[in-house]
Scaffold this motif. Structure first.
Motif: not given
Length: 310
Positions: A262-279
């Motif tokens: 997980g990462i803060v996107s840019g200056s935030g506060p949106t968080l972006a979580f990378l996952v390995d599939s649509a499920e």
């Protein structure tokens, strides 16, 4: 080709995630050199430009735009006026922005609006610059505007506005957790500068020039989510977490419930979580929603601003 008087033009442009973001030392002019890997994701703003004698902008859609300025501080309005001024177009445009990208969320929503407006008005007025001719105007409007015009995956350097496309294979799945409160980008940078000054002994001097690390470029080039999860980084995250400490728990929660990272996107506060599939994305989104958070699933990369055929 003359102006199209009768019909409106609708263009959609994507929000973005900063998959990697490095911030160089504060320079004499008050700016920082940055190095970013941008990825355009499937969360789109739509701008409809209709013929009008003057310029106006209004907001609709699921994101409340009632607090946004509707004068020259508005990036979409500024984009329309800049295009008219540079091409000598004598009329105006009535802009309607359908907002899906969070405001002050670190996802470039305002920049997407500006990019969409440039393309919509160019088409509406028949000014004929096309995407390529609009890029210099986009760069004048803001660092993220050229990227919203181009989309895909790109490396941004300098102040973020010097773009070069990055080779990317396949599609990445993300869960975005949106916040009701925005974070001011200048405030986040100011907090980062103060943090670096306070901890100068431990952190050492910051480099003037920064670059995107090879591991990140390699991960998107081969479309490997696991490698990308390991290489993701955001220098602004420490400052965003200081200003919005509640994000710390959310990051830990996502990473303990199936996100690769997980990462803060840019200056935030949106968080972006990378996952390995649509499920996995649907499952993680469900968990966040059950706990009362606004979460959506998106994929990237996606193309930049496009006219919608209506």
């Amino acid at each position: 080709m003359g102006s199209i008087r009768g019909r409106s033009i609708t263009v959609r442009a994507p929000g973005k995630i900063n998959v990697f973001f490095r911030v160089g030392a504060l320079q004499q002019d008050g700016y920082h050199d940055v190095a970013s890997l941008y990825q355009a994701v499937s969360l789109f703003e739509e701008v409809t430009a209709a013929p009008a004698a003057d310029f106006s902008v209004r907001f609709t859609g699921p994101i409340d735009g009632s607090a946004l300025p509707v004068d020259d501080r508005n990036l979409a309005l500024a984009a329309a006026k800049l295009l008219a001024e540079r091409t000598g177009y004598p009329g105006g445009a009535a802009l309607t922005v359908f907002k899906r990208v969070p405001i002050a969320g670190g996802m470039g929503g305002g920049s997407a609006d500006a990019a969409a407006t440039l393309l919509a008005c160019d088409e509406l007025w028949g000014t004929g610059l096309g995407r390529h001719g609009l890029l210099p105007l986009a760069a004048e409007l803001g660092a993220d505007v050229p990227f919203a015009l181009e989309g895909g995956t790109a490396v941004g350097t300098g102040r973020g506005d010097e773009l070069s496309p990055a080779l990317a294979k396949g599609s990445f799945h993300w869960v975005l957790v949106l916040s009701d409160a925005g974070l001011s980008t200048p405030r986040v940078y100011g907090t980062l500068d103060a943090h670096r000054e306070r901890h100068a002994g431990a952190l050492g001097p910051q480099p003037e020039l920064v670059k995107v690390e090879t591991a990140v470029l390699q991960a998107v080039r081969v479309g490997d989510a696991d490698s990308l999860a390991e290489a993701m980084h955001n220098d602004l995250q420490v400052a965003a977490l200081k200003l919005a400490p509640g994000l710390v728990d959310l990051l830990e929660q996502g990473e303990s419930r199936g996100a690769l990272a997980g990462i803060v996107s840019g200056s935030g506060p949106t968080l972006a979580f990378l996952v390995d599939s649509a499920e996995a994305a649907a499952s993680l989104r469900g968990m966040f929603c059950r706990e009362g958070h606004r979460a959506i699933t998106v994929t990237g990369p996606v193309p930049g601003a496009r006219v919608l055929e209506g």
